[in-house]
Design a protein around this motif. Structure first.
Motif, PDB file in Angstrom:
ATOM      1  N   GLN B 220       0.736  -1.240  -0.101  1.00 46.37           N
ATOM      2  CA  GLN B 220       0.097  -0.033   0.155  1.00 46.37           C
ATOM      3  C   GLN B 220       0.844   1.160   0.049  1.00 46.37           C
ATOM      4  O   GLN B 220       0.586   2.169  -0.631  1.00 46.37           O
ATOM      5  CB  GLN B 220      -0.918  -0.022   1.239  1.00 46.37           C
ATOM      6  CG  GLN B 220      -1.995  -0.876   1.235  1.00 46.37           C
ATOM      7  CD  GLN B 220      -2.903  -0.768   2.306  1.00 46.37           C
ATOM      8  OE1 GLN B 220      -2.860   0.024   3.131  1.00 46.37           O
ATOM      9  NE2 GLN B 220      -3.913  -1.904   2.676  1.00 46.37           N
ATOM     10  N   CYS B 223       1.984   1.860  -3.556  1.00 49.92           N
ATOM     11  CA  CYS B 223       0.817   2.571  -4.058  1.00 49.92           C
ATOM     12  C   CYS B 223       0.718   4.085  -3.839  1.00 49.92           C
ATOM     13  O   CYS B 223       0.452   5.019  -4.916  1.00 49.92           O
ATOM     14  CB  CYS B 223      -0.441   1.828  -3.927  1.00 49.92           C
ATOM     15  SG  CYS B 223      -0.682   0.035  -4.484  1.00 49.92           S
ATOM     16  N   ARG B 224       0.675   4.270  -2.723  1.00 46.44           N
ATOM     17  CA  ARG B 224       0.461   5.931  -2.307  1.00 46.44           C
ATOM     18  C   ARG B 224       1.664   6.813  -2.871  1.00 46.44           C
ATOM     19  O   ARG B 224       1.427   7.599  -3.472  1.00 46.44           O
ATOM     20  CB  ARG B 224       0.529   5.854  -0.596  1.00 46.44           C
ATOM     21  CG  ARG B 224       0.407   7.363  -0.401  1.00 46.44           C
ATOM     22  CD  ARG B 224       0.404   7.514   1.117  1.00 46.44           C
ATOM     23  NE  ARG B 224      -1.073   6.920   1.351  1.00 46.44           N
ATOM     24  CZ  ARG B 224      -1.495   6.327   2.605  1.00 46.44           C
ATOM     25  NH1 ARG B 224      -0.359   5.777   3.059  1.00 46.44           N
ATOM     26  NH2 ARG B 224      -2.372   6.047   2.855  1.00 46.44           N
ATOM     27  N   ARG B 225       2.917   6.204  -2.796  1.00 48.49           N
ATOM     28  CA  ARG B 225       3.975   6.932  -3.343  1.00 48.49           C
ATOM     29  C   ARG B 225       3.949   7.293  -4.780  1.00 48.49           C
ATOM     30  O   ARG B 225       4.460   8.156  -5.276  1.00 48.49           O
ATOM     31  CB  ARG B 225       5.344   6.408  -2.836  1.00 48.49           C
ATOM     32  CG  ARG B 225       5.946   6.667  -1.436  1.00 48.49           C
ATOM     33  CD  ARG B 225       7.192   6.348  -1.318  1.00 48.49           C
ATOM     34  NE  ARG B 225       7.602   4.700  -1.024  1.00 48.49           N
ATOM     35  CZ  ARG B 225       8.275   4.122  -1.995  1.00 48.49           C
ATOM     36  NH1 ARG B 225       8.835   4.649  -3.180  1.00 48.49           N
ATOM     37  NH2 ARG B 225       8.209   2.837  -2.010  1.00 48.49           N
ATOM     38  N   TYR B 226       3.438   6.093  -5.693  1.00 45.98           N
ATOM     39  CA  TYR B 226       3.347   6.116  -6.829  1.00 45.98           C
ATOM     40  C   TYR B 226       2.052   6.690  -7.405  1.00 45.98           C
ATOM     41  O   TYR B 226       2.004   6.756  -8.792  1.00 45.98           O
ATOM     42  CB  TYR B 226       3.869   4.767  -7.663  1.00 45.98           C
ATOM     43  CG  TYR B 226       5.383   4.506  -7.576  1.00 45.98           C
ATOM     44  CD1 TYR B 226       6.135   4.966  -8.407  1.00 45.98           C
ATOM     45  CD2 TYR B 226       5.899   3.655  -6.466  1.00 45.98           C
ATOM     46  CE1 TYR B 226       7.424   4.878  -8.601  1.00 45.98           C
ATOM     47  CE2 TYR B 226       7.269   3.527  -6.557  1.00 45.98           C
ATOM     48  CZ  TYR B 226       8.102   3.940  -7.451  1.00 45.98           C
ATOM     49  OH  TYR B 226       9.538   4.028  -7.437  1.00 45.98           O
ATOM     50  N   THR B 229      -3.848   3.351  -8.960  1.00 47.15           N
ATOM     51  CA  THR B 229      -5.222   3.243  -8.794  1.00 47.15           C
ATOM     52  C   THR B 229      -5.616   2.066  -9.503  1.00 47.15           C
ATOM     53  O   THR B 229      -4.812   1.279 -10.124  1.00 47.15           O
ATOM     54  CB  THR B 229      -5.847   4.629  -9.358  1.00 47.15           C
ATOM     55  OG1 THR B 229      -5.617   4.808 -10.547  1.00 47.15           O
ATOM     56  CG2 THR B 229      -5.433   5.608  -8.343  1.00 47.15           C
ATOM     57  N   LEU B 233      -4.297  -1.236  -7.099  1.00 49.88           N
ATOM     58  CA  LEU B 233      -4.566  -0.488  -5.540  1.00 49.88           C
ATOM     59  C   LEU B 233      -5.606  -1.579  -4.840  1.00 49.88           C
ATOM     60  O   LEU B 233      -5.189  -1.862  -3.839  1.00 49.88           O
ATOM     61  CB  LEU B 233      -5.226   0.817  -5.709  1.00 49.88           C
ATOM     62  CG  LEU B 233      -5.288   1.579  -4.305  1.00 49.88           C
ATOM     63  CD1 LEU B 233      -3.993   1.473  -3.708  1.00 49.88           C
ATOM     64  CD2 LEU B 233      -5.904   2.795  -4.594  1.00 49.88           C
ATOM     65  N   VAL B 238      -6.671  -1.760  -0.555  1.00 47.02           N
ATOM     66  CA  VAL B 238      -7.357  -0.655  -0.655  1.00 47.02           C
ATOM     67  C   VAL B 238      -8.733  -0.640  -0.976  1.00 47.02           C
ATOM     68  O   VAL B 238      -8.621  -0.659  -2.273  1.00 47.02           O
ATOM     69  CB  VAL B 238      -6.333   0.634  -0.915  1.00 47.02           C
ATOM     70  CG1 VAL B 238      -7.040   2.103  -0.665  1.00 47.02           C
ATOM     71  CG2 VAL B 238      -5.188   0.496  -0.284  1.00 47.02           C
ATOM     72  N   PHE B 240     -10.697   1.366  -2.828  1.00 46.31           N
ATOM     73  CA  PHE B 240     -10.630   2.841  -3.321  1.00 46.31           C
ATOM     74  C   PHE B 240     -11.285   2.642  -4.744  1.00 46.31           C
ATOM     75  O   PHE B 240     -10.424   2.171  -5.702  1.00 46.31           O
ATOM     76  CB  PHE B 240      -9.295   3.551  -3.557  1.00 46.31           C
ATOM     77  CG  PHE B 240      -9.302   4.934  -4.356  1.00 46.31           C
ATOM     78  CD1 PHE B 240      -9.779   6.100  -3.644  1.00 46.31           C
ATOM     79  CD2 PHE B 240      -8.909   4.972  -5.480  1.00 46.31           C
ATOM     80  CE1 PHE B 240      -9.513   7.140  -4.319  1.00 46.31           C
ATOM     81  CE2 PHE B 240      -8.916   6.304  -6.232  1.00 46.31           C
ATOM     82  CZ  PHE B 240      -9.219   7.297  -5.704  1.00 46.31           C
ATOM     83  N   SER B 346       0.827   6.185 -14.033  1.00 45.09           N
ATOM     84  CA  SER B 346       1.348   6.076 -12.645  1.00 45.09           C
ATOM     85  C   SER B 346       1.411   4.740 -12.232  1.00 45.09           C
ATOM     86  O   SER B 346       2.310   4.091 -11.532  1.00 45.09           O
ATOM     87  CB  SER B 346       0.006   6.683 -11.723  1.00 45.09           C
ATOM     88  OG  SER B 346       0.010   8.071 -12.096  1.00 45.09           O
ATOM     89  N   SER B 349       4.617   3.229 -13.494  1.00 44.48           N
ATOM     90  CA  SER B 349       5.763   3.858 -12.899  1.00 44.48           C
ATOM     91  C   SER B 349       6.384   3.227 -11.760  1.00 44.48           C
ATOM     92  O   SER B 349       7.529   3.329 -11.297  1.00 44.48           O
ATOM     93  CB  SER B 349       5.843   5.328 -12.457  1.00 44.48           C
ATOM     94  OG  SER B 349       4.684   5.473 -11.424  1.00 44.48           O
ATOM     95  N   GLU B 353      10.644  -0.447  -9.592  1.00 42.97           N
ATOM     96  CA  GLU B 353      10.688  -0.645  -8.109  1.00 42.97           C
ATOM     97  C   GLU B 353      10.310  -1.958  -7.684  1.00 42.97           C
ATOM     98  O   GLU B 353      11.029  -2.714  -7.152  1.00 42.97           O
ATOM     99  CB  GLU B 353      10.140   0.483  -7.304  1.00 42.97           C
ATOM    100  CG  GLU B 353      10.821   0.171  -5.722  1.00 42.97           C
ATOM    101  CD  GLU B 353      10.279   1.423  -4.923  1.00 42.97           C
ATOM    102  OE1 GLU B 353      10.210   2.411  -5.084  1.00 42.97           O
ATOM    103  OE2 GLU B 353       9.902   1.282  -3.625  1.00 42.97           O
TER     104      GLU B 353
END
Lengths: 179, 379
Positions: B220, B223-226, B229, B233, B238, B240, B346, B349, B353
Motif C-alpha cells: 500500500q 501504491c501511495r508513493r506512486y 489506482t 490498488l 485498499v 478505492f 502511474s 511507474s 521498483e
C-alpha cells in the motif's frame, strides 16, 4: 474533517499576493433638482492569501493553494504525512505574464478531498525543486513536465527526454511552439 | 529441466556481480504494444528495469488546444482504446462541469450501462491476453468470443467497435433500443454461465496459481508513493474506486460492491478484475431495470462551448484506474490547457521498483497484472 486539517497545515505555506480589486462606490444621493452623479470605480490593490476552498460541484476540487516554489517539498511532505497520493503534475504556460505555472493534483483514498498545489516560475528560466524524493511517482510526472514545458526540476535524478525523442530540443506545450 | 525455484521472493542481489543489459521490446508480445524496458540482469534476476516510453506519443494535449471542445471528443477514443467509453465520460463530465450543463437522467443511465459493458470487454481482453502471456493460449479464444458479443452490442448504438465517440456534452447522441436491451440481458446470462468455466479452466489451474500466488508484491505504501489506482490498488487491500469514492453520474443509484483483495500479489490483482466483471454485470442489470424514459440529450445544451475562465477537474473510474482531466479555460471556444491524467502511467511507474530482484518470467507476470495500454500511457 481532513479538509480542515490540511487547510490549516498548509495555510502557513500559501503566498500572499497583491490582487487588483475593482470596487464600485455608489454616488451620494443627489440633492433635489440635481442630476444623479455616476458611481465611481476604484481599482484597489488588496493583499490576499492565495488559499481558496472552491465549490467542489463547480470546480471538481476542494482546496486550491498557491505556494512559493521553494515551499513545494514542504507542502508535499505535509500531504504525504496526511496520507494523500499524487494524481498528476502538469504545467500551464502564461506567455503574457512571462511565467509558467506548475500544478500538482493530490487526492486521498479514505476521504473525498482533492488538493491542488500550484506555483509559478519564470518562463525564461523555469526552475522548481523536485518532490520525487517524497513521492516516487513524481519522478515520471516531472520528466514529462520537463519535456513539454522545459521546467527544470532541481534535484531530479534524470531529466532526459521521456515521451519526446532523445534529440528533442523543443517544448511542445509552450504557447509559442508551432509544429 | 530447470531446478524448481523454491524461494520466489525477490532476491537480495550482489551489487558487485557482473551484469548485462537485456532489451525487452518495443516489439515484444508481452509488453502489449510499443513499450520498451531496458533490463539490467544478474543472470536470471532483474537488478534494474527502466521502462522507455514515447513510441506512440501523439501529443493529444496539444491537439486539444487547437480545436473546439466538441472537436476533441474523437481523441478520447484513441487513448485507452480498450475502454474508450470511460474516457468519453471523463471528458464529457469535465466540459459539462465547466459549462454547467445538466444531463438528462436517461442519458446518465445509458452512459453507465455502456461504460460498464465496455469495462467487461476490457477485462475480458485483459484476461485472455494475460493468460496468453503466461503461456495459456486457449482462454484467449474464449474471451474474445465473449468480447465479440459486447462489441456487436456497442456497435449497434455507438456506430463504432473500438474507438467510441458516443457521448456528447449534455447526453449521448443515440438512444438505445429494445434490441440492445434484450441483447445486453442475453449477454449477461451468457457470461454468467461462462464465468464458472473460466474459473475452472484458469483460476483453479495449478500452473496459474504457481505463477501468480505470492509473486510481485506491491505494498500500500508503494501504491501511495506512486499514485497507483484501479485494480492494482484494490489488489493491495485498499477499497478505492472513484465510482464509490467520488460518486458521479447515476452510480449512487446502483447496488454494487468493490472487490478488494489483501494479498498484494499478482493473484490478488487477477481476482479483482475477475470479480469486477460480475459487479459490472450487476450494474448493467439494475440500469436496464431502472432505465427511465425521457430525452437522451439536454434540450438547452449549447452547440459551441465557452466555459468561464478557470480550472476544472473531473475524474472517473476507468477500467485501469482513476482517469482524471484537468481543463483550464480562458473563456474562448477552445481549451486553453487540457491535462490527461492516465491511470496506467502511474501504475507502470512503480514497475521499476516492484520488479527488482525478481526473475524475468515473474516480472512479466507482474507487468501483465498492471494491465498496460501503451497509447494511454504515451498519450
Amino acid at each position: 474533517m481532513r479538509l480542515e486539517a490540511i487547510r490549516q497545515a498548509l495555510a502557513a505555506l500559501a503566498v500572499t499576493e497583491e490582487v487588483e480589486v475593482v470596487k464600485i462606490i455608489p454616488a451620494p444621493k443627489p440633492a433635489e433638482g440635481e442630476e444623479a452623479a455616476k458611481p465611481t470605480e476604484v481599482r484597489e490593490k488588496v493583499s490576499q492569501t492565495m488559499l481558496f476552498t472552491p465549490d467542489y460541484k463547480k470546480k471538481g476540487f476542494h482546496l486550491d493553494i498557491k505556494v512559493l516554489s521553494a515551499e513545494l517539498p514542504a507542502a508535499a511532505q505535509v500531504l504525504i504525512d496526511q496520507g494523500f497520493f499524487l494524481e498528476a503534475i502538469t504545467g500551464v504556460d502564461w506567455p503574457k505574464e512571462r511565467q509558467i505555472e506548475v500544478v500538482y493534483d493530490f487526492s486521498h483514498w479514505a476521504e473525498l478531498c482533492r488538493v491542488v498545489i500550484r506555483t509559478r516560475t519564470d518562463r525564461d528560466q523555469p526552475e522548481v525543486p523536485t518532490i520525487s524524493h517524497i513521492y516516487s511517482g513524481a519522478n515520471w510526472h516531472e520528466r514529462e513536465t520537463h519535456d513539454f514545458f522545459g521546467v527544470k526540476f532541481s534535484g531530479h535524478p534524470d531529466l532526459s527526454p521521456f515521451l519526446l525523442p532523445d534529440d528533442a530540443d523543443y517544448h511542445p506545450l509552450r504557447k509559442d511552439f508551432k509544429a | 529441466m530447470n531446478a524448481p525455484v523454491t524461494d520466489r521472493h525477490p532476491a537480495v542481489l550482489d551489487r558487485t556481480a557482473e551484469t548485462f543489459v537485456l532489451n525487452l521490446g518495443p516489439q515484444h508480445p508481452a509488453t502489449h504494444g510499443v513499450l520498451r524496458v531496458k533490463l539490467t540482469m544478474d543472470g536470471e534476476y532483474i537488478v534494474h528495469a527502466e521502462p522507455v516510453l514515447g513510441y506512440i506519443h501523439r501529443m493529444h494535449e496539444k491537439m486539444a488546444e487547437n480545436r473546439t471542445w466538441a472537436q476533441f471528443m474523437p481523441n478520447m477514443g484513441r487513448l485507452d482504446y480498450l475502454a474508450a467509453l470511460s474516457y468519453n465520460h471523463g471528458y464529457a463530465m469535465a466540459a459539462e462541469r465547466a459549462e454547467g450543463i445538466e444531463v438528462p437522467e436517461r442519458a446518465e443511465y445509458i452512459r453507465c450501462i455502456t461504460v460498464e459493458l465496455n469495462r467487461i470487454a476490457s477485462h475480458l481482453l485483459w484476461f485472455g491476453a494475460f493468460v496468453l502471456d503466461l503461456g495459456g493460449f486457449t482462454p484467449l479464444l474464449y474471451a474474445f468470443d465473449d468480447r465479440e458479443q459486447i462489441l456487436d452490442l456497442l456497435e449497434s448504438v455507438t456506430g463504432a467497435r473500438l474507438t467510441f465517440c458516443y457521448f456528447r456534452f449534455g447526453g449521448v447522441y443515440n438512444d438505445i433500443d429494445d434490441n440492445f436491451i434484450t441483447g445486453a440481458r442475453a449477454f449477461i446470462k451468457r457470461l454468467r454461465s461462462r464465468m464458472p468455466m473460466y474459473h475452472d479452466l484458469v483460476t483453479k489451474n495449478i500452473i496459474l496459481i504457481k505463477r501468480l500466488k505470492d509473486i510481485g508484491p506491491i505494498s500500500q505504501e508503494m501504491c501511495r508513493r506512486y499514485g497507483a489506482t484501479g485494480p492494482v490498488l484494490r489488489g493491495s487491500g485498499v477499497s478505492f474506486d472513484v465510482r464509490k469514492h467520488e460518486p458521479y453520474s447515476v452510480y449512487p443509484e446502483f447496488d454494487f460492491d468493490i472487490p478488494v483483495y489483501h494479498e498484494c500479489d499478482s493473484m490478488a490483482r487477477y481476482m479483482v478484475r475477475m470479480d469486477e466483471m460480475e459487479q459490472s454485470m450487476r450494474i448493467i442489470e439494475q440500469g436496464l431495470d431502472k432505465l427511465p424514459d425521457g430525452p437522451v440529450m439536454a434540450a438547452k445544451a449549447p452547440k459551441i462551448l465557452k466555459p468561464a475562465k478557470g480550472d476544472y477537474y473531473a475524474a472517473v473510474e476507468a477500467a485501469r484506474g482513476s482517469f482524471g482531466i484537468r481543463v483550464v479555460s480562458d473563456g474562448t471556444n477552445t481549451p486553453y490547457r487540457l491535462k490527461l491524467r492516465s491511470p496506467t502511467f502511474s501504475n507502470l511507474s512503480l514497475f521499476s521498483e516492484a520488479c527488482q530482484g525478481m526473475i524475468l518470467p515473474d516480472a512479466l507476470a507482474l507487468m501483465g497484472t498492471l494491465d498496460l495500454v501503451i497509447p494511454e500511457i504515451d498519450r
